[in-house]
Design a protein around this motif. Structure first.
Motif, PDB file in Angstrom:
ATOM      1  N   SER A 162     -10.320 -43.631   7.568  1.00 45.54           N
ATOM      2  CA  SER A 162      -9.636 -44.785   6.995  1.00 45.54           C
ATOM      3  C   SER A 162     -10.330 -45.145   5.697  1.00 45.54           C
ATOM      4  N   VAL A 212      -2.602 -49.280  12.838  1.00 44.11           N
ATOM      5  CA  VAL A 212      -3.314 -48.031  13.087  1.00 44.11           C
ATOM      6  C   VAL A 212      -4.651 -47.999  12.362  1.00 44.11           C
ATOM      7  N   GLN A 228       7.040 -48.700  12.260  1.00 42.58           N
ATOM      8  CA  GLN A 228       5.701 -48.826  11.675  1.00 42.58           C
ATOM      9  C   GLN A 228       5.282 -50.282  11.516  1.00 42.58           C
ATOM     10  N   SER A 229       6.251 -51.185  11.351  1.00 43.84           N
ATOM     11  CA  SER A 229       5.838 -52.578  11.219  1.00 43.84           C
ATOM     12  C   SER A 229       5.451 -53.159  12.589  1.00 43.84           C
ATOM     13  N   TYR A 235       2.199 -42.285  15.464  1.00 46.39           N
ATOM     14  CA  TYR A 235       2.388 -43.236  14.355  1.00 46.39           C
ATOM     15  C   TYR A 235       3.217 -42.674  13.206  1.00 46.39           C
ATOM     16  N   GLY A 236       3.800 -41.519  13.433  1.00 46.61           N
ATOM     17  CA  GLY A 236       4.895 -41.090  12.565  1.00 46.61           C
ATOM     18  C   GLY A 236       4.526 -40.375  11.289  1.00 46.61           C
ATOM     19  N   LEU A 237       3.261 -39.986  11.112  1.00 48.66           N
ATOM     20  CA  LEU A 237       2.935 -39.260   9.892  1.00 48.66           C
ATOM     21  C   LEU A 237       3.015 -37.750  10.083  1.00 48.66           C
ATOM     22  N   LEU A 238       2.931 -37.306  11.339  1.00 50.38           N
ATOM     23  CA  LEU A 238       3.190 -35.892  11.618  1.00 50.38           C
ATOM     24  C   LEU A 238       4.536 -35.837  12.307  1.00 50.38           C
ATOM     25  N   LYS A 239       5.332 -34.858  11.902  1.00 46.68           N
ATOM     26  CA  LYS A 239       6.649 -34.710  12.509  1.00 46.68           C
ATOM     27  C   LYS A 239       6.517 -33.770  13.702  1.00 46.68           C
ATOM     28  N   LYS A 291       3.474 -29.663  18.845  1.00 47.25           N
ATOM     29  CA  LYS A 291       3.139 -29.403  17.442  1.00 47.25           C
ATOM     30  C   LYS A 291       2.214 -28.195  17.370  1.00 47.25           C
ATOM     31  N   LEU A 344      10.386 -47.168   9.405  1.00 44.95           N
ATOM     32  CA  LEU A 344       9.829 -48.386   8.819  1.00 44.95           C
ATOM     33  C   LEU A 344       9.776 -49.521   9.837  1.00 44.95           C
ATOM     34  N   ARG A 375      -1.207 -38.926  15.550  1.00 51.68           N
ATOM     35  CA  ARG A 375      -0.494 -38.843  14.276  1.00 51.68           C
ATOM     36  C   ARG A 375       1.009 -38.702  14.475  1.00 51.68           C
ATOM     37  N   PRO A 418      -6.712 -45.021  11.467  1.00 54.34           N
ATOM     38  CA  PRO A 418      -6.708 -43.564  11.584  1.00 54.34           C
ATOM     39  C   PRO A 418      -8.121 -43.004  11.671  1.00 54.34           C
ATOM     40  N   ASP A 419      -8.152 -41.711  11.948  1.00 56.56           N
ATOM     41  CA  ASP A 419      -9.378 -40.927  12.016  1.00 56.56           C
ATOM     42  C   ASP A 419     -10.274 -41.206  10.809  1.00 56.56           C
TER      43      ASP A 419
END
Lengths: 243, 389
Positions: free
Chosen positions: A83, A78, A73-74, A48-52, A9, A70, A45, A80-81
């Motif tokens: 929250s 997480v 994610q279940s 956990y799938g929020l950044l591609k 990335k 989905l 990130r 996160p940094d």
């Protein structure tokens, strides 16, 4: 079980993650250790799938997170940094909201909330609005909220950052408790002592790359150093000294 | 699908615990009805005031015959005039003053034009109708007396009237009141926008500001359903605000003695339902626009300034609509905001837009809402929006 393969990335010309690969097994605590700006948060990130990712692949229990976001994610919880909480909701309402978003029944949510009240000692604050909460209390609410669905895989991004001694101890207790249940726990930190005290496996990051991976003993053997701190400095280079 | 309601309920609970948002909702719903009520009562007061006039007269002793005639007219009272009539009118101490000349009696006796002066200030809006009434009374006295003089000389008074002018007012009583009714659609639309605003911005820009968007997006719920839930909560608040404004407005209107103004209050249940049907499509659209815009803001405050600017979009045509009512232009009906103004004005004026107008407005609003929500969904997936704080 989490597997990251060749994650890449870049933000503009800054390469934040460069072929990041590591795996985190069940029943163990894997620590992401590195100075600030080493790419820990960016890598998490992507996991956990929020950044591609620009390249590479993430598997959660064998599920590709890009293909099945989905479902994957279940299976993860997480912290996160950052929250953020909703100042006008009570601690219980936070936990209930995320439980409902995970599709849990009201009875199930109530049962698990009661469990978390016990584990995190939330009984005094559970029905108070979070507006006046201390940092430690907020972190506890964020943890309970993130783990209400009993995920097999748990990602914590610098969970003890800014916490006082008692809250830090509580978080460490939870991490050990989760490991004893056979969960896969990944947490990032730039604090050496914390990582060495808690982690079964250490992934050392610097400049967006994984520079070493293994148990504390393996890292010492690999670098020929006597202490983990010296090993860390020799692995990460001068950037680490600034920490 | 259930998760949409989970999100909506959370935003609703969160939004209604926000005191500031509640005050905004409360005052914005009261604001419109109070202004309309105030304007109607002012209108009524002026109307009544023009009928009942007190005439300050200087030199009434010179013209007892005129004074007696004036007193016999309904609602007229003679009072002593001020020392310096012109100064009194200029300083607005008197609305107007009638001055009877010293030579009045002598000239009147000789059947020559007897001099009187009306002192008035044409820049004073509120006294204009009273001055008009006095002038028309004086003209009536002049014509009546002149007619009697002709009759006494054996001449028909009709001879001096070359014209017979009748004033036929085409504006019906309803249309005159419609000038004030024209404010109502604007207040309904403003209520929609202001009531939906707190939730629309708190659930988007607010999530970004608090850093609660990232954990929220980690839940296994498609972004589109998340956006739909937030939209549902904001839209619910918008409609609630609009309903409150409408019911307070109708209560105020029913308390006012509109009949005294020659205005019939013909707003019954069918009209209320039509009003709702006309405004509701905008209730779908306005929170969608607000959410989309607020997504670009990094904080609640920033979003408030964007949304404040956005308020110009509905209010500007609303102000124009007061002076140039958009009636009889059915092609306006499907256009958001303009359509609402046009349809509400027509319904309040006693006309009914056809079903095609309502369907057209709804279809356009639904399409635009869907487009905006899918754009907002995209923004919720954008890394810049999720992490850019």
């Amino acid at each position: 079980m989490i597997a990251a393969r060749n994650l890449h990335k870049a933000f503009g010309s800054v390469v934040a993650a460069d072929s990041v690969s590591f795996s985190a097994p069940d029943g163990a605590v894997t620590g992401l250790l590195g100075p600030n700006g080493a790419g820990k948060t960016t890598s998490l990130r992507m996991i956990y799938g929020l950044l591609k990712p620009a390249g590479g692949q993430v598997e959660i229990d064998g599920l590709d997170i890009a293909a099945n976001p989905l479902a994957a994610q279940s299976r993860i919880g997480v912290l996160p940094d950052i929250s953020g909480l909703y100042a006008r909701l009570t601690a219980r309402e936070h936990i209930r909201y995320f439980g409902e978003l995970h599709g849990l029944s009201r009875a199930e949510i109530d049962r698990r909330t009661a469990e978390w009240i016990g584990i995190l000692d939330l009984s005094g604050i559970i029905d108070r609005r979070v507006a006046g909460f201390s940092h430690g209390e907020r972190t506890k609410v964020a943890i309970a909220r993130a783990l209400i669905h009993n995920p097999q895989n748990i990602l914590l991004d610098e969970p003890t950052n800014g916490l006082d001694v008692m809250s830090t101890r509580a978080v460490r207790e939870i991490i050990r408790h989760l490991r004893s249940q056979g969960r896969c726990v990944v947490f990032s930190s730039h604090v050496m002592q914390e990582v060495s005290a808690l982690c079964d496996r250490i992934v050392v990051m610097g400049h967006g790359r994984v520079v070493a991976e293994g148990t504390a003993e393996e890292l010492l053997a690999q670098t020929g150093m006597a202490s983990l701190e010296d090993a860390f400095v020799s692995l990460v280079g001068p950037q680490g000294e600034a920490e | 699908m259930n998760k949409v309601f989970v999100v909506a309920r959370k935003e609703w609970v969160d939004g209604f615990r926000d005191r500031r948002a509640l005050y905004t909702l409360f005052f914005s719903t009261l604001f419109g009805p109070l202004i309309v009520g105030f304007m109607f009562s002012q209108f009524a007061r002026q109307n009544k005031a023009a009928q009942e006039i007190q005439v300050p007269v200087v030199g009434r002793e010179h013209a007892p015959i005129l004074m007696n005639w004036l007193i016999q007219q309904s609602g007229v009272e003679i009072i002593p005039g001020p020392e310096d009539p012109e100064a009194a009118v200029r300083d607005r101490k008197s609305d107007f003053v009638l001055i009877v000349d010293k030579e009045f009696a002598a000239k009147f006796r000789e059947s020559r034009p007897a001099p009187v002066q009306v002192v008035s200030d044409s820049t004073s809006q509120s006294t204009r109708s009273k001055v008009q009434r006095l002038n028309s009374l004086l003209n009536a006295f002049s014509a009546e007396t002149g007619g009697l003089r002709l009759v006494s000389r054996g001449v028909s008074p009709q001879i001096v009237s070359a014209l017979k002018v009748e004033q036929l007012e085409v504006a019906t009583a309803q249309q005159r009141a419609a000038m004030i009714f024209n404010f109502i659609p604007m207040f309904l639309v403003i209520a929609l926008f202001t009531a939906g605003m707190p939730i629309a911005s708190d659930s988007t820009a607010g999530e970004r500001e608090r850093g609660s968007l990232e954990p929220l997006l980690l839940n296994p719920i498609p972004r589109s359903l998340l956006v739909a839930g937030k939209w549902l909560a904001a839209g619910g608040a918008a409609l609630l605000g609009m309903l409150l404004t409408m019911s307070i407005m109708l209560t105020v209107l029913s308390r006012l003695a509109l009949e005294e103004l020659g205005v019939r209050n013909n707003i019954g249940t069918p009209q209320v339902l039509l009003l709702l049907a006309a405004v509701a499509p905008l209730g779908l659209l306005s929170p969608a626009v607000q959410m989309f815009v607020a997504c670009f803001a990094r904080s609640f405050k920033e979003s408030q300034s964007y949304l404040g600017l956005l308020m110009i979009a509905p209010t500007l045509p609303g102000i124009l609509a007061i002076f140039y009512p958009m009636t009889n232009r059915p092609w306006l009906h499907p256009i958001p905001v303009l359509g609402q103004y046009a349809m509400v004005t027509e319904i309040l004026g006693g006309k009914f837009p056809g079903p095609a107008s309502f369907i057209g407005a709804l279809v356009v609003a639904v399409i635009l809402t869907a487009v905006l929500l899918s754009l907002a969904t995209r923004l919720f997936s954008s890394e810049k929006i999720i992490f850019g704080r």
